[in-house]
Design a protein around this motif. Structure first.
Motif, PDB file in Angstrom:
ATOM      1  N   GLU A 115      16.663  12.836  21.544  1.00  0.00           N
ATOM      2  CA  GLU A 115      18.104  12.816  21.799  1.00  0.00           C
ATOM      3  C   GLU A 115      17.506  15.072  21.796  1.00  0.00           C
ATOM      4  OE1 GLU A 115      20.890  13.996  17.803  1.00  0.00           O
ATOM      5  OE2 GLU A 115      20.273  12.051  18.768  1.00  0.00           O
ATOM      6  N   ALA A 133      16.904  16.215  25.048  1.00  0.00           N
ATOM      7  CA  ALA A 133      18.121  16.638  25.629  1.00  0.00           C
ATOM      8  C   ALA A 133      18.834  17.137  25.559  1.00  0.00           C
ATOM      9  CB  ALA A 133      18.752  14.899  25.932  1.00  0.00           C
ATOM     10  N   VAL A 134      18.814  17.876  23.898  1.00  0.00           N
ATOM     11  CA  VAL A 134      19.518  18.729  23.376  1.00  0.00           C
ATOM     12  C   VAL A 134      18.712  20.177  23.583  1.00  0.00           C
ATOM     13  CG1 VAL A 134      20.712  20.451  21.355  1.00  0.00           C
ATOM     14  CG2 VAL A 134      21.163  17.409  21.388  1.00  0.00           C
ATOM     15  N   GLU A 180      16.961  20.540  26.649  1.00  0.00           N
ATOM     16  CA  GLU A 180      16.948  21.054  28.209  1.00  0.00           C
ATOM     17  C   GLU A 180      18.962  21.358  27.838  1.00  0.00           C
ATOM     18  OE1 GLU A 180      17.197  21.269  31.567  1.00  0.00           O
ATOM     19  OE2 GLU A 180      15.052  20.710  30.463  1.00  0.00           O
ATOM     20  N   ALA A 181      19.931  20.577  27.755  1.00  0.00           N
ATOM     21  CA  ALA A 181      21.487  20.878  27.059  1.00  0.00           C
ATOM     22  C   ALA A 181      21.591  22.307  27.187  1.00  0.00           C
ATOM     23  CB  ALA A 181      22.327  20.927  26.465  1.00  0.00           C
ATOM     24  N   GLN A 207      20.280  25.160  29.427  1.00  0.00           N
ATOM     25  CA  GLN A 207      20.944  24.672  30.965  1.00  0.00           C
ATOM     26  C   GLN A 207      22.376  25.883  30.246  1.00  0.00           C
ATOM     27  OE1 GLN A 207      21.744  20.570  32.667  1.00  0.00           O
ATOM     28  NE2 GLN A 207      18.918  20.927  32.574  1.00  0.00           N
ATOM     29  N   TRP A 248      24.981  25.174  28.063  1.00  0.00           N
ATOM     30  CA  TRP A 248      25.542  24.597  27.561  1.00  0.00           C
ATOM     31  C   TRP A 248      26.176  24.718  25.712  1.00  0.00           C
ATOM     32  CZ3 TRP A 248      26.445  18.771  27.218  1.00  0.00           C
ATOM     33  CH2 TRP A 248      25.972  17.692  28.533  1.00  0.00           C
ATOM     34  N   GLN A 255      29.439  22.078  23.578  1.00  0.00           N
ATOM     35  CA  GLN A 255      29.671  21.103  24.082  1.00  0.00           C
ATOM     36  C   GLN A 255      28.473  19.824  24.125  1.00  0.00           C
ATOM     37  OE1 GLN A 255      28.541  24.094  27.498  1.00  0.00           O
ATOM     38  NE2 GLN A 255      29.922  22.783  28.582  1.00  0.00           N
ATOM     39  N   VAL A 256      27.269  20.118  23.280  1.00  0.00           N
ATOM     40  CA  VAL A 256      26.876  19.616  23.160  1.00  0.00           C
ATOM     41  C   VAL A 256      27.044  18.329  21.545  1.00  0.00           C
ATOM     42  CG1 VAL A 256      24.132  19.220  21.839  1.00  0.00           C
ATOM     43  CG2 VAL A 256      24.412  20.879  23.770  1.00  0.00           C
ATOM     44  N   ALA A 306      28.845  16.056  23.158  1.00  0.00           N
ATOM     45  CA  ALA A 306      28.214  14.627  24.170  1.00  0.00           C
ATOM     46  C   ALA A 306      27.856  13.503  23.012  1.00  0.00           C
ATOM     47  CB  ALA A 306      26.996  15.425  24.925  1.00  0.00           C
TER      48      ALA A 306
END
Length: 71
Positions: free
Chosen positions: A31, A34-35, A37-38, A41, A43, A47-48, A51
């Motif tokens: 988690e 991924a957060v 990286e989001a 990118q 986000w 959006q996070v 998801a």
């Protein structure tokens, strides 16, 4: 522990609970990465949060500090 069949039986609580702890730690690590990286990118926190199935405030509170530390 690549699938549910390889997990210890709940009838062996010591092994089962150790597996729960390990899975929880792995999920938290995934988690966080991924957060991070989001956000990298582009986000939004909205959006996070969507998801993750939490509020924007909850997502930001949980992850913002660790993301700003790693910049």
């Amino acid at each position: 522990m690549s699938d549910i069949k390889s997990l210890p039986s709940p009838e062996n609580p010591e092994e089962a609970l150790a597996a729960v702890v390990a899975l929880h730690r792995m999920a938290e690590q995934l988690e966080r990465k991924a957060v991070k990286e989001a956000i990298a990118q582009g986000w939004s926190w909205s959006q996070v949060a969507e998801a993750l199935g939490v509020s924007k405030q909850a997502a930001h509170k949980r992850h913002a500090a660790s993301i700003s530390k790693s910049k």
